[in-house]
Write a protein that holds these residues in place. Structure first.
Motif, PDB file in Angstrom:
ATOM      1  N   ALA A 114      -4.963  -2.951 -14.006  1.00  0.00           N
ATOM      2  CA  ALA A 114      -5.127  -2.103 -15.203  1.00  0.00           C
ATOM      3  C   ALA A 114      -4.810  -0.638 -14.909  1.00  0.00           C
ATOM      4  O   ALA A 114      -4.470   0.120 -15.818  1.00  0.00           O
ATOM      5  CB  ALA A 114      -6.545  -2.233 -15.746  1.00  0.00           C
ATOM      6  N   GLY A 115      -4.899  -0.233 -13.634  1.00  0.00           N
ATOM      7  CA  GLY A 115      -4.646   1.169 -13.290  1.00  0.00           C
ATOM      8  C   GLY A 115      -3.354   1.381 -12.539  1.00  0.00           C
ATOM      9  O   GLY A 115      -3.133   2.440 -11.953  1.00  0.00           O
ATOM     10  N   GLN A 116      -2.459   0.380 -12.558  1.00  0.00           N
ATOM     11  CA  GLN A 116      -1.271   0.418 -11.700  1.00  0.00           C
ATOM     12  C   GLN A 116      -0.435   1.684 -11.879  1.00  0.00           C
ATOM     13  O   GLN A 116       0.033   2.263 -10.890  1.00  0.00           O
ATOM     14  CB  GLN A 116      -0.406  -0.825 -11.907  1.00  0.00           C
ATOM     15  CG  GLN A 116       0.016  -1.073 -13.350  1.00  0.00           C
ATOM     16  CD  GLN A 116       0.897  -2.307 -13.482  1.00  0.00           C
ATOM     17  OE1 GLN A 116       1.999  -2.343 -12.954  1.00  0.00           O
ATOM     18  NE2 GLN A 116       0.411  -3.327 -14.158  1.00  0.00           N
ATOM     19  N   ASP A 117      -0.234   2.125 -13.136  1.00  0.00           N
ATOM     20  CA  ASP A 117       0.629   3.293 -13.370  1.00  0.00           C
ATOM     21  C   ASP A 117       0.046   4.548 -12.743  1.00  0.00           C
ATOM     22  O   ASP A 117       0.781   5.439 -12.310  1.00  0.00           O
ATOM     23  CB  ASP A 117       0.841   3.494 -14.885  1.00  0.00           C
ATOM     24  CG  ASP A 117      -0.493   3.604 -15.632  1.00  0.00           C
ATOM     25  OD1 ASP A 117      -1.422   2.834 -15.303  1.00  0.00           O
ATOM     26  OD2 ASP A 117      -0.612   4.472 -16.526  1.00  0.00           O
ATOM     27  N   LEU A 118      -1.288   4.631 -12.681  1.00  0.00           N
ATOM     28  CA  LEU A 118      -1.953   5.807 -12.118  1.00  0.00           C
ATOM     29  C   LEU A 118      -2.103   5.683 -10.601  1.00  0.00           C
ATOM     30  O   LEU A 118      -2.039   6.677  -9.876  1.00  0.00           O
ATOM     31  CB  LEU A 118      -3.349   5.959 -12.733  1.00  0.00           C
ATOM     32  CG  LEU A 118      -3.387   6.102 -14.256  1.00  0.00           C
ATOM     33  CD1 LEU A 118      -4.813   5.944 -14.762  1.00  0.00           C
ATOM     34  CD2 LEU A 118      -2.824   7.457 -14.660  1.00  0.00           C
ATOM     35  N   LEU A 119      -2.324   4.456 -10.113  1.00  0.00           N
ATOM     36  CA  LEU A 119      -2.663   4.273  -8.702  1.00  0.00           C
ATOM     37  C   LEU A 119      -1.439   4.242  -7.783  1.00  0.00           C
ATOM     38  O   LEU A 119      -1.474   4.788  -6.669  1.00  0.00           O
ATOM     39  CB  LEU A 119      -3.449   2.965  -8.520  1.00  0.00           C
ATOM     40  CG  LEU A 119      -4.826   2.914  -9.194  1.00  0.00           C
ATOM     41  CD1 LEU A 119      -5.417   1.504  -9.100  1.00  0.00           C
ATOM     42  CD2 LEU A 119      -5.775   3.930  -8.551  1.00  0.00           C
ATOM     43  N   ILE A 120      -0.361   3.589  -8.222  1.00  0.00           N
ATOM     44  CA  ILE A 120       0.761   3.344  -7.302  1.00  0.00           C
ATOM     45  C   ILE A 120       1.368   4.649  -6.756  1.00  0.00           C
ATOM     46  O   ILE A 120       1.590   4.758  -5.546  1.00  0.00           O
ATOM     47  CB  ILE A 120       1.815   2.397  -7.932  1.00  0.00           C
ATOM     48  CG1 ILE A 120       1.197   0.984  -8.037  1.00  0.00           C
ATOM     49  CG2 ILE A 120       3.107   2.357  -7.110  1.00  0.00           C
ATOM     50  CD1 ILE A 120       2.062  -0.048  -8.745  1.00  0.00           C
ATOM     51  N   PRO A 121       1.594   5.686  -7.606  1.00  0.00           N
ATOM     52  CA  PRO A 121       2.142   6.926  -7.034  1.00  0.00           C
ATOM     53  C   PRO A 121       1.209   7.535  -5.973  1.00  0.00           C
ATOM     54  O   PRO A 121       1.681   8.006  -4.930  1.00  0.00           O
ATOM     55  CB  PRO A 121       2.273   7.853  -8.252  1.00  0.00           C
ATOM     56  CG  PRO A 121       2.338   6.929  -9.436  1.00  0.00           C
ATOM     57  CD  PRO A 121       1.477   5.751  -9.071  1.00  0.00           C
ATOM     58  N   GLY A 122      -0.100   7.505  -6.221  1.00  0.00           N
ATOM     59  CA  GLY A 122      -1.053   8.064  -5.256  1.00  0.00           C
ATOM     60  C   GLY A 122      -1.101   7.252  -3.974  1.00  0.00           C
ATOM     61  O   GLY A 122      -1.216   7.808  -2.873  1.00  0.00           O
ATOM     62  N   ILE A 123      -1.032   5.918  -4.102  1.00  0.00           N
ATOM     63  CA  ILE A 123      -1.027   5.049  -2.915  1.00  0.00           C
ATOM     64  C   ILE A 123       0.220   5.327  -2.085  1.00  0.00           C
ATOM     65  O   ILE A 123       0.156   5.472  -0.857  1.00  0.00           O
ATOM     66  CB  ILE A 123      -1.073   3.561  -3.352  1.00  0.00           C
ATOM     67  CG1 ILE A 123      -2.445   3.226  -3.952  1.00  0.00           C
ATOM     68  CG2 ILE A 123      -0.759   2.639  -2.181  1.00  0.00           C
ATOM     69  CD1 ILE A 123      -2.510   1.875  -4.644  1.00  0.00           C
ATOM     70  N   ARG A 124       1.375   5.436  -2.759  1.00  0.00           N
ATOM     71  CA  ARG A 124       2.642   5.678  -2.039  1.00  0.00           C
ATOM     72  C   ARG A 124       2.593   7.017  -1.309  1.00  0.00           C
ATOM     73  O   ARG A 124       3.053   7.138  -0.160  1.00  0.00           O
ATOM     74  CB  ARG A 124       3.824   5.652  -3.005  1.00  0.00           C
ATOM     75  CG  ARG A 124       4.166   4.271  -3.523  1.00  0.00           C
ATOM     76  CD  ARG A 124       5.682   4.111  -3.663  1.00  0.00           C
ATOM     77  NE  ARG A 124       6.297   4.016  -2.356  1.00  0.00           N
ATOM     78  CZ  ARG A 124       6.808   2.888  -1.852  1.00  0.00           C
ATOM     79  NH1 ARG A 124       6.815   1.784  -2.540  1.00  0.00           N
ATOM     80  NH2 ARG A 124       7.332   2.895  -0.635  1.00  0.00           N
ATOM     81  N   ALA A 125       2.023   8.039  -1.967  1.00  0.00           N
ATOM     82  CA  ALA A 125       1.938   9.362  -1.337  1.00  0.00           C
ATOM     83  C   ALA A 125       1.100   9.285  -0.069  1.00  0.00           C
ATOM     84  O   ALA A 125       1.447   9.849   0.980  1.00  0.00           O
ATOM     85  CB  ALA A 125       1.333  10.365  -2.316  1.00  0.00           C
ATOM     86  N   GLU A 126      -0.010   8.523  -0.152  1.00  0.00           N
ATOM     87  CA  GLU A 126      -0.904   8.417   1.004  1.00  0.00           C
ATOM     88  C   GLU A 126      -0.255   7.606   2.130  1.00  0.00           C
ATOM     89  O   GLU A 126      -0.396   7.936   3.304  1.00  0.00           O
ATOM     90  CB  GLU A 126      -2.220   7.773   0.547  1.00  0.00           C
ATOM     91  CG  GLU A 126      -3.386   8.061   1.441  1.00  0.00           C
ATOM     92  CD  GLU A 126      -3.812   9.526   1.407  1.00  0.00           C
ATOM     93  OE1 GLU A 126      -4.512   9.927   2.363  1.00  0.00           O
ATOM     94  OE2 GLU A 126      -3.445  10.283   0.478  1.00  0.00           O
ATOM     95  N   LEU A 127       0.463   6.538   1.764  1.00  0.00           N
ATOM     96  CA  LEU A 127       1.182   5.756   2.777  1.00  0.00           C
ATOM     97  C   LEU A 127       2.192   6.656   3.488  1.00  0.00           C
ATOM     98  O   LEU A 127       2.359   6.584   4.712  1.00  0.00           O
ATOM     99  CB  LEU A 127       1.904   4.561   2.133  1.00  0.00           C
ATOM    100  CG  LEU A 127       1.026   3.429   1.602  1.00  0.00           C
ATOM    101  CD1 LEU A 127       1.877   2.406   0.848  1.00  0.00           C
ATOM    102  CD2 LEU A 127       0.262   2.748   2.740  1.00  0.00           C
ATOM    103  N   GLY A 128       2.854   7.524   2.715  1.00  0.00           N
ATOM    104  CA  GLY A 128       3.847   8.429   3.290  1.00  0.00           C
ATOM    105  C   GLY A 128       3.224   9.393   4.291  1.00  0.00           C
ATOM    106  O   GLY A 128       3.854   9.800   5.258  1.00  0.00           O
ATOM    107  N   ARG A 129       1.965   9.736   4.057  1.00  0.00           N
ATOM    108  CA  ARG A 129       1.262  10.665   4.947  1.00  0.00           C
ATOM    109  C   ARG A 129       0.863   9.998   6.259  1.00  0.00           C
ATOM    110  O   ARG A 129       0.778  10.655   7.287  1.00  0.00           O
ATOM    111  CB  ARG A 129       0.002  11.154   4.232  1.00  0.00           C
ATOM    112  CG  ARG A 129      -0.113  12.649   4.107  1.00  0.00           C
ATOM    113  CD  ARG A 129      -1.176  13.035   3.084  1.00  0.00           C
ATOM    114  NE  ARG A 129      -0.553  13.496   1.864  1.00  0.00           N
ATOM    115  CZ  ARG A 129      -0.971  13.216   0.633  1.00  0.00           C
ATOM    116  NH1 ARG A 129      -2.034  12.465   0.451  1.00  0.00           N
ATOM    117  NH2 ARG A 129      -0.329  13.683  -0.398  1.00  0.00           N
TER     118      ARG A 129
END
Ligand SMILES: [Zn+2]
Length: 394
Positions: free
Chosen positions: A329-344
């Protein structure tokens, strides 16, 4: 020459993940030689487990025979015990759901074997005698932790060392296969969902608790690894006050499980609403509408989940991370933040081909997963294989 179980297993397991295959694709995909493939195809066609049709293939435009699993080869019963619902489904051999029955239960309801038998009775009730004879197996997807004797401890169902694997099979005329929800759901994704092309994928789901499952080089990590149980209890925010059900503070589950998402939101905005009457997707909706407190909570959830996943990605190097449960239900909000953190936190070579996607299977993923488990279990069970292709062997 009689057909061997090993050949049947390989052909069925291959066709389970393909809509259809030619004879030469079957030879290449299963590693069996042409003679074995011919014998197996003949036996499975005769038993009605496979269907064949002529289809135009390739650039030559020639018509070739293709083979696919016959949807009506058998029926499977699926039981999904995630969250606060008992869902039971009847599926065909391709795990397409034909009937479903669902009952809401209260949290910690102390669900009984009798309740499960009643639910299974509902989906079998409308079947003719002949159809009942085609029910091959039952698959049960459940949350919680299983001990070596098949006793399940699951908070949502009020189970503490509940003898599920001992009691349920006694009451049913066909074999029953059990696994945890995460494992069942990743099976469903491999067959019907986003992981059809992936041999290295990770599934993470959040609801009342956290679940995780992984395929590594095409093999499901076995339940003994307890990946799901442990992932939620990784310490993600060591200084945090968030107390986990396990007694520690700063566990991933204490931050990203649905009740904890709601708890943080209500605390931040000073609401006195009952947490139980406020679903996690309400927090996502508020964040989309620009609510500052909701945005703050969602950002923390994405960052903590991303940090937790960065360790999994570094250890297992998957090409796909699938979000399930209430995370969808929160995919649109969560995925960009998850990707940013993975990148870090991950080395760039781990991220080059990594995709993060939400499960497309929705509420049916548990039922489809449980049916996939039954299919997979049936392949490993000589009696069930004999039942499936019995006509051809006799
Ligand atoms: Zn914990």
């Amino acid at each position: 020459v009689t057909v061997s179980n090993q050949w049947i297993r390989r052909v069925l397991a291959y066709l389970r993940r393909q809509p259809a295959a030619t004879r030469s694709e079957l030879i290449e995909g299963t590693g069996l030689n042409p003679a074995c493939i011919s014998i197996t195809i003949t036996a499975l066609l005769k038993a009605g487990v496979l269907q064949q049709s002529g289809e135009v293939h390739g650039q030559s435009g020639r018509k070739r025979q293709v083979f696919r699993l016959s949807p009506e080869a058998a029926l499977l019963v699926a039981v999904d015990l995630e969250g606060t619902s008992v869902r039971v489904g009847l599926t065909n051999f391709l795990v397409d759901i034909r009937y479903r029955w669902e009952e809401r239960v209260s949290f910690r309801c102390e669900l009984t074997t009798e309740d499960l038998i009643r639910g299974i009775g509902h989906v079998l009730g409308g079947l003719t005698e002949a159809e009942r004879g085609r029910v091959l197996a039952v698959g049960v997807a459940h949350t919680g932790i299983v001990d070596a004797r098949g006793r399940v401890t699951a908070v949502n169902l009020g189970w503490s060392d509940f003898p599920l694997e001992e009691e349920l099979p006694k009451r049913l005329p066909v074999p029953v296969f059990f696994d945890r929800s995460g494992n069942c759901k990743i099976l469903a994704e491999r067959w019907n969902g986003v992981a059809q092309q992936s041999d290295n994928c990770v599934y993470v789901l959040a609801g009342i608790g956290i679940g995780m499952a992984a395929f590594v080089d095409g093999h499901l990590l076995p339940a003994e690894h307890r990946l799901g149980g442990e992932f939620g209890h990784l310490t993600i925010d060591p200084g945090a006050a968030d107390r986990c059900q396990c007694g520690k503070r700063g566990c991933l589950e204490a931050i990203i499980s649905s009740p904890n998402i709601v708890r943080q939101y209500l605390a931040l905005c000073g609401h006195v609403a009952e947490a139980e009457s406020f679903p996690a997707d309400g927090v996502y909706a508020a964040a989309r509408a620009g609510d500052g407190a909701a945005r703050q909570v969602v950002a923390r959830v994405a960052a903590c989940l991303g940090l937790g996943l960065s360790h999994v990605v570094t250890l297992l190097n998957p090409d796909l991370v699938i979000l399930g449960g209430d995370l969808i239900a929160g995919q649109d909000l969560l995925i960009p933040g998850i990707r940013a953190e993975l990148g870090r936190h991950c080395l760039p070579q781990f991220l080059k081909d990594l995709e993060v996607k939400a499960s497309p299977l929705g509420l049916d993923s548990g039922l489809r997963g449980a049916a996939s488990l039954a299919f997979r279990g049936a392949l490993e069970n000589p009696q069930l294989l004999a039942k499936l292709v019995g006509a051809a062997r006799a």
